[in-house]
Design an enzyme around this catalytic site. Structure first.
Site, PDB file in Angstrom:
ATOM      1  N   LYS A 200      27.373  20.237  43.791  1.00 55.36           N
ATOM      2  CA  LYS A 200      28.419  19.227  43.861  1.00 55.36           C
ATOM      3  C   LYS A 200      28.079  18.081  42.923  1.00 55.36           C
ATOM      4  CE  LYS A 200      29.444  15.572  45.988  1.00 55.36           C
ATOM      5  NZ  LYS A 200      30.061  14.857  44.841  1.00 55.36           N
ATOM      6  N   SER A 254      21.426   7.654  45.958  1.00 54.94           N
ATOM      7  CA  SER A 254      20.984   6.408  46.588  1.00 54.94           C
ATOM      8  C   SER A 254      20.129   6.696  47.826  1.00 54.94           C
ATOM      9  CB  SER A 254      22.198   5.576  46.992  1.00 54.94           C
ATOM     10  OG  SER A 254      22.981   6.278  47.926  1.00 54.94           O
ATOM     11  N   THR A 255      19.246   5.782  48.131  1.00 51.02           N
ATOM     12  CA  THR A 255      18.406   5.904  49.324  1.00 51.02           C
ATOM     13  C   THR A 255      19.283   5.910  50.575  1.00 51.02           C
ATOM     14  OG1 THR A 255      16.485   4.948  48.247  1.00 51.02           O
ATOM     15  CG2 THR A 255      16.560   4.759  50.633  1.00 51.02           C
ATOM     16  N   GLU A 256      20.349   5.124  50.541  1.00 57.24           N
ATOM     17  CA  GLU A 256      21.256   5.045  51.690  1.00 57.24           C
ATOM     18  C   GLU A 256      21.835   6.432  52.025  1.00 57.24           C
ATOM     19  OE1 GLU A 256      24.616   2.738  50.557  1.00 57.24           O
ATOM     20  OE2 GLU A 256      25.594   2.943  52.508  1.00 57.24           O
ATOM     21  N   GLU A 275      15.499  12.794  46.024  1.00 60.23           N
ATOM     22  CA  GLU A 275      15.015  11.963  44.914  1.00 60.23           C
ATOM     23  C   GLU A 275      15.921  10.743  44.891  1.00 60.23           C
ATOM     24  OE1 GLU A 275      14.767  10.061  41.867  1.00 60.23           O
ATOM     25  OE2 GLU A 275      15.382  11.768  40.633  1.00 60.23           O
ATOM     26  N   CYS A 309      16.873   6.141  37.745  1.00 59.85           N
ATOM     27  CA  CYS A 309      16.201   5.927  39.030  1.00 59.85           C
ATOM     28  C   CYS A 309      14.824   5.308  38.837  1.00 59.85           C
ATOM     29  CB  CYS A 309      16.122   7.224  39.820  1.00 59.85           C
ATOM     30  SG  CYS A 309      15.574   8.614  38.850  1.00 59.85           S
TER      31      CYS A 309
HETATM   32  P1  NAI Z   1      25.519   8.007  45.967  1.00 58.19           P
HETATM   33  O1  NAI Z   1      24.159   8.225  46.514  1.00 58.19           O
HETATM   34  O2  NAI Z   1      26.604   7.645  46.915  1.00 58.19           O
HETATM   35  O3  NAI Z   1      26.008   9.313  45.165  1.00 58.19           O
HETATM   36  C1  NAI Z   1      25.188  10.359  44.715  1.00 58.19           C
HETATM   37  C2  NAI Z   1      25.800  11.701  45.058  1.00 58.19           C
HETATM   38  O4  NAI Z   1      25.859  11.832  46.468  1.00 58.19           O
HETATM   39  C3  NAI Z   1      27.228  11.902  44.566  1.00 58.19           C
HETATM   40  O5  NAI Z   1      27.411  13.252  44.198  1.00 58.19           O
HETATM   41  C4  NAI Z   1      28.049  11.594  45.798  1.00 58.19           C
HETATM   42  O6  NAI Z   1      29.314  12.210  45.796  1.00 58.19           O
HETATM   43  C5  NAI Z   1      27.179  12.169  46.881  1.00 58.19           C
HETATM   44  N1  NAI Z   1      27.404  11.604  48.213  1.00 58.19           N
HETATM   45  C6  NAI Z   1      27.812  10.365  48.541  1.00 58.19           C
HETATM   46  N2  NAI Z   1      27.896  10.225  49.864  1.00 58.19           N
HETATM   47  C7  NAI Z   1      27.536  11.410  50.406  1.00 58.19           C
HETATM   48  C8  NAI Z   1      27.411  11.899  51.743  1.00 58.19           C
HETATM   49  N3  NAI Z   1      27.676  11.130  52.783  1.00 58.19           N
HETATM   50  N4  NAI Z   1      26.991  13.165  51.916  1.00 58.19           N
HETATM   51  C9  NAI Z   1      26.697  13.951  50.874  1.00 58.19           C
HETATM   52  N5  NAI Z   1      26.801  13.549  49.600  1.00 58.19           N
HETATM   53  C10 NAI Z   1      27.214  12.295  49.359  1.00 58.19           C
HETATM   54  O7  NAI Z   1      25.414   6.916  44.843  1.00 58.19           O
HETATM   55  P2  NAI Z   1      26.576   5.949  44.288  1.00 58.19           P
HETATM   56  O8  NAI Z   1      27.405   5.451  45.430  1.00 58.19           O
HETATM   57  O9  NAI Z   1      27.260   6.630  43.187  1.00 58.19           O
HETATM   58  O10 NAI Z   1      25.711   4.763  43.690  1.00 58.19           O
HETATM   59  C11 NAI Z   1      25.246   3.718  44.527  1.00 58.19           C
HETATM   60  C12 NAI Z   1      23.848   3.297  44.165  1.00 58.19           C
HETATM   61  O11 NAI Z   1      22.963   4.374  44.394  1.00 58.19           O
HETATM   62  C13 NAI Z   1      23.628   2.930  42.701  1.00 58.19           C
HETATM   63  O12 NAI Z   1      23.961   1.603  42.443  1.00 58.19           O
HETATM   64  C14 NAI Z   1      22.152   3.167  42.575  1.00 58.19           C
HETATM   65  O13 NAI Z   1      21.444   2.050  43.064  1.00 58.19           O
HETATM   66  C15 NAI Z   1      21.896   4.336  43.486  1.00 58.19           C
HETATM   67  N6  NAI Z   1      21.834   5.617  42.735  1.00 58.19           N
HETATM   68  C16 NAI Z   1      20.609   6.139  42.456  1.00 58.19           C
HETATM   69  C17 NAI Z   1      20.518   7.281  41.684  1.00 58.19           C
HETATM   70  C18 NAI Z   1      19.200   7.870  41.344  1.00 58.19           C
HETATM   71  O14 NAI Z   1      19.088   8.549  40.337  1.00 58.19           O
HETATM   72  N7  NAI Z   1      18.191   7.704  42.165  1.00 58.19           N
HETATM   73  C19 NAI Z   1      21.696   7.942  41.141  1.00 58.19           C
HETATM   74  C20 NAI Z   1      22.956   7.350  41.563  1.00 58.19           C
HETATM   75  C21 NAI Z   1      22.981   6.211  42.314  1.00 58.19           C
END
Ligand code: NAI
Ligand code: MG
Length: 502
Positions: A200, A254-256, A275, A309
Site C-alpha cells: 500500500k 510516523s511513530t504515531e 521504521e 526519517c
Molecule cells: P503516516 O505515518 O500517516 O503515513 C505513512 C503510511 O501509513 C501511508 O501509506 C499511510 O497511508 C499509512 N497509514 C496512515 N494511517 C494508517 C493506519 N491507521 N493504518 C495503516 N496505515 C496507515 O505519515 P503522514 O501522515 O503522511 O506524515 C506525518 C508525519 O509522519 C510526517 O510529518 C513525519 O514526521 C512522519 N513520517 C515519517 C516517515 C519516515 O520515513 N519515518 C515517512 C512519512 C512520515
C-alpha cells in the site's frame, strides 16, 4: 512549470504514463478499479495541479488483495519455484527498473516534488542495487544442523536441524518521502525469501508503485505474488494491518501510526517491523574544518527537503566553532535554488503536500514562540506550490518542541555544546534513535562517542549514507527491526526446527 511545459521535457514513457490520468491498482495479476469506484487525486506539489487519479481502495479491495496473495503463496507456480528462479526474477526486475530509470525518476519527481536528477541518482539507483543485492539471497537461505544432547533421553540418537521458511503474506505500508525506494526495501527481501506481498503506497505518492507494478508483471512474477492497493491510511492501510490473512507487516512512517500498527499486529500475532520517525543529531567537534562540517550539516538536513526519517535535524556544534558553522549552514540554506523537480537547476523542490507544508510552517512558528532566532528562511516560499524556505533556527533550548519533535521538513535547529559527555546526553535526549552523525578527525574521541549514542546508525564525517548491505533501523521510538543487509531477511523468514529420533 504547468502540465503543458512538463510534457515538453519528460521522456515518452513518462508522458504516456502520466497522460493516462486515471490509474488502476494491481490485484491478482489484473489492473482493477476499486470496489466503490471512488478515486483519490494525485497532486503535483510544485504546481498544485491534479496530475492523476488512483482508486481509493477500501477494506473490500484489501480483502481481495490479501486473498490473492494467500493463493499465490500456496500456488505451485510460486511455492515450488526454485530459489534460482526467484533470484533470476528479482534480477530481471532490477534490470527493468534500471532500463526505466529516467521515467521512474520523472514520475517520482512529479508525484513527490523531489528533483528528478536526485531521484535517479539516489532513489532509483539504490532500488536497482537493492533488488540485485537481495536477489542473491534467494539462493543463500540456510538453516543449520544441530548436534543435540537431550538430557532426559541419554541414550537417544537424534538428528536436529532448522529450516528457514517464508513467513507468508507481507503487508508493506510505505510513506511518501521515498515512495519507490521504501517499497523496494520491503519487496526485495519478501520476494527473495518466497513471500507474497500486498503493497500500500502512500496516498500522496502512489504513482511510482503502480509503474513498478507493470514492471513486476513484465518480469514474469506469477499473478498475486505482488498486489498493489492504492488508498489512504484509514480506509486501506488500517484494514490491511488488521487482516488475519496477513502474516507480516512492514511499515515505514510516523511513530504515531507505527504504534497503532504495532497494536493491531499483536491481536493477530502478525510479525511486524516498524521504521519510524527520527530527530537525528549532527555532532560537530571543534577539531574539524568548519566549512566541511557546515556543508555536511546542510546536506544532512536539506537532502530530500528534510523529508528523511534520518535527517540531521539537530545540529550540535562545540562552542568555539558554533557561530562559524551556523553562519556557513545558513549561507548554504539561503543560496539554495528552489524550484520544480524537473528543472535541472533546482536544488530543493516543494514539500510533498499542503498538509506537510502547513505542518512544517507551524513548527517554525512554534520555534519562534519558544524563543528561537530564525537565522535564515522561516516561511513558505512563493504562493504556488508547497515550497518552504530552507530554515535555520538558533537559540533553541534542548527541551523546545522544535528540538524534540520530528518536523520532517527543511528546518534545522542549532545548539552549542561544551563537552563530549554533555553532547552525548543531549544527542540521546529525544524519544527517537534512528541515526546520528559525528564530524571529527579525532579518532579516540569519535570512538568514545559512538557507543554512547543510542541510534540505529552512527555516521562519521557523512550523514544519511545508505547501502543495501548495511542494516538500517531504529532504537527507542524510531521503531524496531532492521531493513537492508542480511538482518532484513530474518523479518521475512520463520525458523522451523526439525527434531528426528533415528
Ligand atoms: P503516516 O505515518 O500517516 O503515513 C505513512 C503510511 O501509513 C501511508 O501509506 C499511510 O497511508 C499509512 N497509514 C496512515 N494511517 C494508517 C493506519 N491507521 N493504518 C495503516 N496505515 C496507515 O505519515 P503522514 O501522515 O503522511 O506524515 C506525518 C508525519 O509522519 C510526517 O510529518 C513525519 O514526521 C512522519 N513520517 C515519517 C516517515 C519516515 O520515513 N519515518 C515517512 C512519512 C512520515
Ligand atoms: Mg497520517
Amino acid at each position: 512549470m504547468n502540465l503543458a511545459d512538463i510534457n515538453k521535457i519528460i521522456s515518452p514513457t513518462t508522458a504516456e504514463f502520466i497522460g493516462r490520468r486515471s490509474h488502476k491498482m494491481l490485484i491478482d495479476g489484473q489492473w482493477v478499479a476499486g470496489s466503490t469506484g471512488a478515486t483519490l487525486d494525485v497532486v503535483n506539489p510544485a504546481s498544485e495541479e491534479i496530475i492523476a487519479k488512483v482508486p481509493a481502495g477500501d477494506a473490500h479491495d484489501i480483502d481481495r488483495a490479501v486473498k490473492a496473495a494467500q493463493r499465490a503463496f500456496e500456488s505451485v507456480a510460486w511455492s515450488k519455484m526454485r530459489p534460482a528462479e526467484r533470484q533470476r526474477l528479482l534480477l530481471k526486475l532490477a534490470d527493468l527498473v534500471e532500463a526505466n530509470a529516467q521515467a521512474i525518476a520523472e514520475i517520482e519527481s512529479l508525484d513527490n516534488g523531489k528533483s528528478a536528477q536526485v531521484a535517479r541518482a539516489v532513489d532509483v539507483a539504490l532500488t536497482v542495487d537493492f533488488f540485485r543485492y537481495m536477489a542473491g539471497y534467494a539462493t543463500k537461505i540456510e538453516g543449520s544442523t544441530v548436534d543435540v544432547s537431550v538430557p532426559f533421553v541419554p541414550n537417544g540418537e537424534f538428528v536436529a536441524y532448522t529450516r528457514r521458511e517464508p513467513v507468508g503474506v507481507v503487508a508493506a505500508i510505505v510513506p511518501w518521502n521515498f515512495p519507490l525506494l521504501v517499497a523496494a526495501w520491503k519487496l526485495g527481501p519478501a520476494l527473495a525469501t518466497g513471500c507474497t506481498v500486498v503493497l500500500k503506497p502512500a496516498e500522496q505518492t502512489p504513482l511510482s508503485a503502480l509503474f513498478l507494478g507493470e514492471l513486476i508483471l513484465e518480469a514474469g512474477y506469477p499473478a498475486g505474488v505482488v498486489n498493489i492497493v492504492t488508498g489512504d491510511g484509514e480506509s486501506a492501510g488500517a484494514p490491511l494491518t488488521r487482516h488475519p490473512g496477513v502474516n507480516k507487516i512492514s511499515f515505514t512512517g510516523s511513530t504515531e501510526v507505527g504504534k497503532l500498527i504495532g497494536k493491531a499486529a499483536i491481536d493477530n500475532m502478525t510479525r511486524v517491523t516498524l521504521e519510524l520517525g527520527g530527530k537525528s543529531p549532527v555532532i560537530v567537534l571543534d577539531d574539524c574544518d568548519p566549512a566541511l562540517a557546515a556543508a555536511g550539516a546542510a546536506q544532512a538536513i536539506f537532502f530530500n527537503h528534510g523529508q528523511v526519517c534520518c535527517a540531521g535535524s539537530r545540529l550540535y556544534v562545540q562552542r568555539k566553532m558554533y557561530d562559524r558553522v551556523v553562519a556557513d549552514v545558513a549561507d548554504i540554506a539561503a543560496s539554495m535554488a528552489l524550484g520544480h523537480g524537473l528543472d535541472a537547476a533546482t536544488q530543493m523542490g516543494p514539500l510533498v503536500s499542503r498538509e506537510q507544508m502547513e505542518r512544517v510552517c507551524h513548527y517554525i512558528d512554534l520555534g519562534r514562540t519558544q524563543g528561537a532566532e530564525v537565522v535564515t528562511g522561516g516561511a513558505r516560499a512563493g504562493e504556488r506550490g508547497f515550497f518552504v524556505k530552507p530554515t535555520v533556527l538558533a537559540q533553541v533550548q534542548q527541551d523546545a518542541r522544535v528540538a524534540q519533535e520530528e518536523i520532517f521538513g527543511p528546518v534545522l535547529v542549532a545548539m552549542p555544546y561544551d563537552d563530549l559527555d554533555e553532547v552525548a546526553a543531549r544527542a540521546n535526549d529525544t524519544p527517537y534513535g534512528l541515526g546520528a552523525s559525528i564530524w571529527s578527525n579525532n579518532l579516540s574521541k569519535v570512538h568514545r562517542l559512538i557507543p554512547k549514542i543510542k541510534a540505529g546508525t552512527v555516521w562519521v564525517n557523512c550523514h544519511s549514507m545508505l547501502d543495501p548491505a548495511v542494516p538500517f533501523g531504529g532504537y527507542k521510538q524510531s521503531g524496531f527491526g532492521r531493513e537492508m543487509g542480511r538482518a532484513a531477511l530474518d523479518a521475512y523468514l520463520e525458523t522451523k526446527s526439525v527434531f528426528m529420533s533415528v
